[in-house]
Design a protein around this motif. Sequence first.
Motif, mmCIF file in Angstrom:
data_model
loop_
_atom_site.group_PDB
_atom_site.id
_atom_site.type_symbol
_atom_site.label_atom_id
_atom_site.label_comp_id
_atom_site.label_asym_id
_atom_site.label_seq_id
_atom_site.Cartn_x
_atom_site.Cartn_y
_atom_site.Cartn_z
ATOM 1 N N MET A 1 -33.187 1.577 73.598
ATOM 2 C CA MET A 1 -31.833 1.917 73.191
ATOM 3 C C MET A 1 -31.630 3.418 73.472
ATOM 4 N N ASN A 2 -30.509 3.764 74.089
ATOM 5 C CA ASN A 2 -30.254 5.166 74.358
ATOM 6 C C ASN A 2 -29.476 5.803 73.197
ATOM 7 N N LEU A 3 -29.283 7.104 73.254
ATOM 8 C CA LEU A 3 -28.655 7.824 72.148
ATOM 9 C C LEU A 3 -27.240 7.337 71.844
ATOM 10 N N PRO A 4 -26.367 7.172 72.835
ATOM 11 C CA PRO A 4 -25.019 6.675 72.492
ATOM 12 C C PRO A 4 -25.042 5.301 71.822
ATOM 13 N N GLU A 5 -25.935 4.438 72.252
ATOM 14 C CA GLU A 5 -26.037 3.111 71.633
ATOM 15 C C GLU A 5 -26.546 3.227 70.200
ATOM 16 N N LEU A 6 -27.545 4.065 70.002
ATOM 17 C CA LEU A 6 -28.095 4.278 68.664
ATOM 18 C C LEU A 6 -27.049 4.870 67.738
ATOM 19 N N GLU A 7 -26.308 5.835 68.252
ATOM 20 C CA GLU A 7 -25.242 6.459 67.468
ATOM 21 C C GLU A 7 -24.183 5.429 67.079
ATOM 22 N N ALA A 8 -23.777 4.594 68.017
ATOM 23 C CA ALA A 8 -22.775 3.563 67.739
ATOM 24 C C ALA A 8 -23.265 2.604 66.662
ATOM 25 N N GLU A 9 -24.524 2.222 66.741
ATOM 26 C CA GLU A 9 -25.089 1.323 65.727
ATOM 27 C C GLU A 9 -25.158 2.006 64.364
ATOM 28 N N ALA A 10 -25.570 3.272 64.354
ATOM 29 C CA ALA A 10 -25.672 4.002 63.087
ATOM 30 C C ALA A 10 -24.307 4.131 62.424
ATOM 31 N N LEU A 11 -23.269 4.315 63.216
ATOM 32 C CA LEU A 11 -21.922 4.452 62.657
ATOM 33 C C LEU A 11 -21.391 3.156 62.062
ATOM 34 N N LYS A 12 -22.020 2.049 62.365
ATOM 35 C CA LYS A 12 -21.625 0.765 61.786
ATOM 36 C C LYS A 12 -22.209 0.574 60.386
ATOM 37 N N LEU A 13 -23.180 1.397 60.020
ATOM 38 C CA LEU A 13 -23.814 1.276 58.708
ATOM 39 C C LEU A 13 -22.838 1.642 57.599
ATOM 40 N N PRO A 14 -23.051 1.093 56.407
ATOM 41 C CA PRO A 14 -22.252 1.511 55.257
ATOM 42 C C PRO A 14 -22.468 3.003 54.988
#
Length: 74
Positions: A1-14
């Motif tokens: 997983m690259n940084l933009p993908e990781l960031e997008a996933e993290a932003l989905k967290l509560p």
Amino acid sequence: MNLPELEAEALKLPVSERALLAETLLASLDELSEEEHRRLWTEETTRRDAALDADPSRGRPAEDVFRDARARLR
């Protein structure tokens, strides 16, 4: 997983989980060696210097920066 993908996933967290993740990431920066801190700051200053060289209009006189900083501290 690259940084933009990781960031997008993290932003989905509560919010509470994002806050915990941010806390953990910030705490991990305290664990860097002096050499790593130096390397990171060198990279950052090099990046900022290149940005200023590319567009000098982005710079601000130090006098203005210090005046604004003092005003914010009041």
